[in-house]
Design a protein around this motif. Sequence first.
Motif, short mmCIF file in Angstrom:
data_model
loop_
_atom_site.label_atom_id
_atom_site.label_comp_id
_atom_site.label_asym_id
_atom_site.label_seq_id
_atom_site.Cartn_x
_atom_site.Cartn_y
_atom_site.Cartn_z
N ARG A 2 0.84 -1.21 0.00
CA ARG A 2 0.00 0.00 0.00
C ARG A 2 0.87 1.26 0.00
O ARG A 2 0.65 2.20 -0.75
N ILE A 3 1.88 1.25 0.85
CA ILE A 3 2.76 2.42 0.96
C ILE A 3 3.48 2.69 -0.38
O ILE A 3 3.59 3.83 -0.83
N VAL A 4 3.91 1.60 -1.01
CA VAL A 4 4.62 1.76 -2.30
C VAL A 4 3.65 2.29 -3.36
O VAL A 4 3.99 3.20 -4.13
N ASN A 5 2.43 1.74 -3.37
CA ASN A 5 1.45 2.22 -4.35
C ASN A 5 1.15 3.70 -4.15
O ASN A 5 1.04 4.46 -5.12
N GLU A 6 1.04 4.09 -2.90
CA GLU A 6 0.76 5.51 -2.62
C GLU A 6 1.92 6.40 -3.08
O GLU A 6 1.71 7.48 -3.61
N ALA A 7 3.14 5.89 -2.88
CA ALA A 7 4.30 6.69 -3.29
C ALA A 7 4.37 6.82 -4.81
O ALA A 7 4.71 7.88 -5.34
N VAL A 8 4.00 5.76 -5.51
CA VAL A 8 3.99 5.82 -6.98
C VAL A 8 2.95 6.84 -7.43
O VAL A 8 3.21 7.69 -8.30
N ALA A 9 1.77 6.77 -6.82
CA ALA A 9 0.70 7.71 -7.18
C ALA A 9 1.13 9.15 -6.91
O ALA A 9 0.88 10.06 -7.71
#
Lengths: 333, 322
Positions: free
Chosen positions: A303-310
């Motif tokens: 989740r954290i990685v996805n948020e950072a990509v976004a």
Amino acid sequence: MIAVKEKSNKHEYVELLERMLLIRRSEERLALLAAAGQLPGAVHLYIGEEAVAVGACSVLQERDWITSTHRGHGHFLAKGGDLKAMFAEIWGKKEGICKGMGGSMHVADFSKGILGANGIVGGGFAIATGAGFGAKLRGDGRVVSCFFGDGAANQGVFMESMNISSAWGLPVIFICENNGLSEFTVSSTITGGKLEDRAKAFMPTKVVDGNDVLAVQAAVREAVERARRGDGPSYVEAKTYRIRGHLEAEDAMLGGGTYRSKEDIAAWQAKGKDPISRFETYLLGNGIVEASEVTALQDKIIRIVNEAVAYADAGEDADVTLAHSLMFAAQEA
Amino acid sequence: MPSKRMIAAINEALFEEMERDENIIVFGEDVQLAIMGDTRGLYERFGPNRIRNTPICEATLTGMALGATAAGYHVVLHMMFANFVYTGFDAIANQISKMRLMTGGQLKIPVTFLACYGGGGSNAAQHSDSAHPALMNLGGINVVMPSTPADAKGLLKTALRSPNPCFFLEAAARGGQMGEVPDGEHLVPFGKAALAREGSDVTLVTMGSATKWCLDAATSLGKAGIEAEVVDLRSLVPIDEEAILKSIAKTGRLVVVDESRDCCGAGSHIAAIAADKGFFSLKAPVKRVNIPDVAIPYAPAAELAVLPTPGRIEAAVRQLVG
């Protein structure tokens, strides 16, 4: 693995695992994006070496300094750098930790003691030594961890920096991430003697299994305590392995050539070798965490990685005028 | 105003600024005894935590200068001879001149480098270079080259209060040159040229060691009725373009005199400024008097022959002013 402490260390252990997972999952994403041609510049991934940065930084304080390398994402995240700001930097965005002016090879956050990742192999030695000199003069108990690879250990400044650190008793911990590779060359073919012996001439040394996060932590803890006491520098060599190429575009650059075998890589990825799966097994086997907790942690990291990509995707392009305005600080006199 | 030697003026600036700011530290090879004289007495006054001899390892010293700024120090790194800039160039070119931009402006880099440059002492090729063209080409480093004791004091004090890296280059052959030096607070801003001599027939743009040669040449030309204006740039980064253009607008002729080599020297850059922005003021081609693209030889006569001495300057002027 060193002996089990207690379940009461659970919180600390989970944090070590979480940090390693954060580095691994974020870099796996970078590998995919690099392959898809979606990142502006080169990325040098730390996958396989996470235990070194995480183990070492876990015993540093926020005010302590580190110098990092071209393979610096792991150090940045382990020392408390912000993933969103790092991704935005790699994306070349205004929101990047360096406003998009440095990119992957130069992620730095001085407010967190991260004195820059460095595109010059061995570039951190002298900076760390100077910071250590500054800390010694201030007498404030800060220490500096200088991360470098076995390739960098063949630079002359390695000896020069160890010499000064030793002569003046500076609080510097030289952490050699010995992954056996100097860019695209096997280090043993270009290196005389043992690296540890070079350091032995100047300071206490310790060689540890660099894929064992607790072993790294223990060795660096001892070195940090020594440095804080005012007893001078130490050398810690962490034997590890780089799973990915020197950089992500490697295959295209090598024109079909190779410098190591697939079997070598696979051996270091085995469950008993990989620093993350190995630590998970240890925590589960000793009843320190439950399988469901590990799964939850894995989900959280994704989740954290996805948020950072976004976050990085949504960022603004870097300001093209900054190159002119940032070179010099405003002169008062 | 008291008259002092150049080296004493530099020493005075260091003393005054180190008294004023306890964050200034000095290190380098042999700075305690001070073979150049510029740091003499600082050790006795400030002790080993403010000024310290280092091992001979320029590649590390330059990087250390950057590292020590993290602890809030203004570092003065004495590099002894400008040739040793090349030995320590990695951290100058790859770290110090680039770190501020690379990190999005996260840090200030208050580092003042001292280095002696130039020929005239039979020090031969490895101790006689002027490294300023290489430094100018980096972009992130101020470069100043005083020609008078007063400017030496004022420019160094400015450098020691600056949040940016600066090379303060001392002309090795001019340390004994005398001049009036204001006591106490005396700051010379970067990027402001000095009009060292007024004239109407030709402009000599110069800096540092070559200023004296220009003034000597101008005196001699004056006797022949040719009035040369001498613009002493004092700082090369930043550079006072306006002063150059203003003077050539007045005289219409430009000779650039610089103690660096011909190819991509400071003179090349100054000539380019004149060509780009002052072309329509010019009545004649721009001439450069500098060091040919050779290593500086040892034998006194051989050395003198490659330096931009008054005779060569006069000859260049006479090609333009018939």
